[in-house]
Design a protein around this motif. Structure first.
Motif, short mmCIF file in Angstrom:
data_model
loop_
_atom_site.label_atom_id
_atom_site.label_comp_id
_atom_site.label_asym_id
_atom_site.label_seq_id
_atom_site.Cartn_x
_atom_site.Cartn_y
_atom_site.Cartn_z
N ASP A 192 0.81 -1.22 0.00
CA ASP A 192 0.00 0.00 0.00
C ASP A 192 0.84 1.27 0.00
O ASP A 192 0.29 2.37 0.05
CB ASP A 192 -0.94 0.02 1.22
CG ASP A 192 -0.18 0.00 2.54
OD1 ASP A 192 0.74 -0.83 2.67
OD2 ASP A 192 -0.52 0.81 3.42
N ASP A 193 2.16 1.15 -0.07
CA ASP A 193 3.00 2.34 -0.18
C ASP A 193 4.30 1.96 -0.90
O ASP A 193 4.73 0.81 -0.87
CB ASP A 193 3.31 2.94 1.20
CG ASP A 193 4.11 2.01 2.09
OD1 ASP A 193 5.32 1.85 1.82
OD2 ASP A 193 3.53 1.45 3.04
N PRO A 194 4.91 2.93 -1.58
CA PRO A 194 6.12 2.65 -2.37
C PRO A 194 7.24 2.02 -1.56
O PRO A 194 7.93 1.11 -2.04
CB PRO A 194 6.52 4.03 -2.88
CG PRO A 194 5.23 4.79 -2.96
CD PRO A 194 4.44 4.32 -1.78
N GLU A 195 7.44 2.51 -0.33
CA GLU A 195 8.52 1.96 0.50
C GLU A 195 8.32 0.48 0.76
O GLU A 195 9.27 -0.32 0.66
CB GLU A 195 8.58 2.72 1.83
CG GLU A 195 9.72 2.27 2.73
CD GLU A 195 9.76 3.02 4.04
OE1 GLU A 195 10.55 2.63 4.92
OE2 GLU A 195 8.99 4.01 4.18
N GLY A 196 7.08 0.07 1.07
CA GLY A 196 6.81 -1.33 1.33
C GLY A 196 6.97 -2.19 0.09
O GLY A 196 7.45 -3.32 0.15
N ILE A 197 6.57 -1.65 -1.06
CA ILE A 197 6.69 -2.40 -2.32
C ILE A 197 8.15 -2.68 -2.64
O ILE A 197 8.51 -3.79 -3.03
CB ILE A 197 6.01 -1.62 -3.47
CG1 ILE A 197 4.50 -1.51 -3.23
CG2 ILE A 197 6.29 -2.29 -4.82
CD1 ILE A 197 3.79 -0.59 -4.19
#
Length: 470
Positions: A192-197
């Motif tokens: 749900d967020d770029p950092e997690g992806i």
């Protein structure tokens, strides 16, 4: 792919098996305790001791396995923490009541503990369901919301759209957030967020920017649906082939989170897929809802379409007119077209882009006499099928992108007062444009680019309808 479990993870996975035992046993014990006030329902003291002991022991085991399961980090920490402490409360109160039962001490503390236990069991069970199925699992059934599974955002200009926010993120939101979102992170993966992806999960990276074929995310999506490693799980909403292709394209282009569509290279096979995401708010003829009303559509008929993956929703508030979008129903074929007939009067916008239909389907479409927008992008419709829609006198926008239709077929539609026709990647040749301009002098003929009409809003206000007709 083999998943290696530690001993704590292995034992923790017994929690879903064990947790139902104390719920059932303790609630039954409370019920028998309440009924025993009447002589005919009295249960022997020994049986009650066994029930309360079983309930207390299984509650303690559930707490232990639940704690071990929480160490995986797959769930929202705040909810897990509250669920855990309430579960410990259940076990503690169950042990207290068991002790009271054994010594036959039915005092005020015993009665207070019984009421407290009932509240704790219900609260803990609710939080457990929220962790597994989502925080709105109970209330979702009460809300009258349209089915929007895998629905993409409406984009007025696809070239100016941000690839991640407008194209990729809606895919993740509709199919991935349930297990890899803010409330739950299976495998310690958040999408749900770029950092997690970019960070990936406990097994490593899920995307490799610039190398889609090596990205675990794409590999999982392409596995057979029956494979236990396929994602999303087979019982969950799935991404269709077009969405997977767009996701593959985004990763191959570097998986950037800020660039616009126009900034990325667009292979020919991707252009029509991007086209289908675009909408145009300024087309008044298409966005308007007829003043004349129709009776409400048959609910069973709509459900049959939804069962096929078709999104069927009202085009506006206070209106019975409908939009049917087949973006999540790639398997829909000519044999299924009869499902549209009960809704022939209510259908206003019909978006069949990508559906596996041909000329025979056009006979059914021709019966939907109130249609103002018809999208047939990427279908097998040819010149042979176009004459069947000559009866659609209300048709304003016709999109034939990626079909084999030619100028001959289009000339058969001269009787229609079309506001716009979209002919990108069709059988129409450059030499035919002058012929078409003369045949359709008041029609906007789109010869390329990404001007594919797509309704931008389902929230238009409709005034009180006049007498309805079916």
């Amino acid at each position: 792919m083999f998943v290696h479990l530690s001993i704590t993870e292995f034992l923790g996975r017994f929690h879903p098996v064990l947790v139902h035992l104390p719920i059932g046993i303790l609630l039954m014990a409370l019920l028998l305790q309440w009924l025993s006030r009447k002589q005919q329902y009295t249960v022997s003291h020994d049986i009650m001791k066994v029930m309360w002991m079983a309930g207390a022991v299984t509650a303690v085991l559930s707490c232990i396995t639940g704690y071990l399961l929480s160490l995986s980090g797959d769930y929202d920490l705040d909810t897990v923490s509250l669920h855990m402490w309430l579960g410990i409360g259940v076990a503690a109160v169950a042990v207290l009541i068991s002790a009271k039962i054994f010594i036959r001490q039915f005092d005020l503390l015993y009665k207070i503990a019984s009421v407290t236990l009932l509240i704790l069991v219900l609260s803990t069970g609710h939080l457990g369901g929220s962790l597994t199925h989502g925080s709105d699992y109970l209330t979702a059934a009460w809300r009258n919301e349209p089915d929007t599974v895998a629905a993409q955002k409406i984009i007025s200009n696809i070239q100016e759209a941000t690839v991640y926010a407008d194209v990729v993120q809606p895919m993740f939101q509709s199919t991935c957030y349930g297990c890899h979102g803010p409330k739950k992170q299976k495998g310690k993966l958040r999408l749900d967020d770029p950092e997690g992806i970019l960070k990936g999960g406990k097994d490593g990276e899920v995307i490799v920017p610039g190398k889609a074929a090596e990205s675990e995310l794409i590999k999982r999506l392409l596995l057979p649906r029956e494979d236990e490693d396929h994602m999303p799980p087979k019982q969950k909403p799935q991404l269709n082939e077009r969405q997977v292709a767009l996701l593959h394209w985004w990763i191959e282009q570097g998986a950037d989170f800020t660039k616009k569509v126009k900034d990325l290279s667009q292979p020919e096979k991707i252009k029509p897929l991007l086209s289908a995401l675009q909408g145009k708010r300024e087309e008044k003829a298409v966005s308007s809802v007829p003043v004349a009303a129709v009776m409400a559509a048959d609910e069973k008929a709509m459900q049959l379409l939804r069962d096929k993956g078709v999104v069927v929703v009202p085009v506006a508030q206070n209106s019975n007119y409908l939009m049917a979008n087949f973006v999540t129903a790639p398997g829909f074929s000519d044999a299924d077209m009869h499902l549209l007939r009960p809704l022939s009067k209510q259908l206003l916008w019909l978006k069949l882009s990508g559906a596996n239909i041909g000329d025979s389907a056009m006979q059914t479409i021709g019966q939907c006499t109130n249609l103002s927008l018809l999208q047939l992008n990427g279908t097998r419709v040819t010149d042979k099928g176009l004459p069947f829609i000559n009866s659609l006198n209300n048709l304003q926008s016709l999109s034939l992108v990626g079909t084999p239709v030619t100028v001959s077929g289009l000339l058969s539609l001269q009787s229609l007062k079309l506001a716009s026709v979209y002919l990108y990647q069709t059988g129409v040749q450059q030499k035919d444009w002058e012929i078409l301009k003369k045949a359709f002098p008041k029609t906007m003929l789109d010869t390329g680019g990404y001007s594919i009409p797509f309704m931008a809003s389902d929230t238009a206000e409709v005034k009180a309808p006049v007498k309805a007709s079916r």
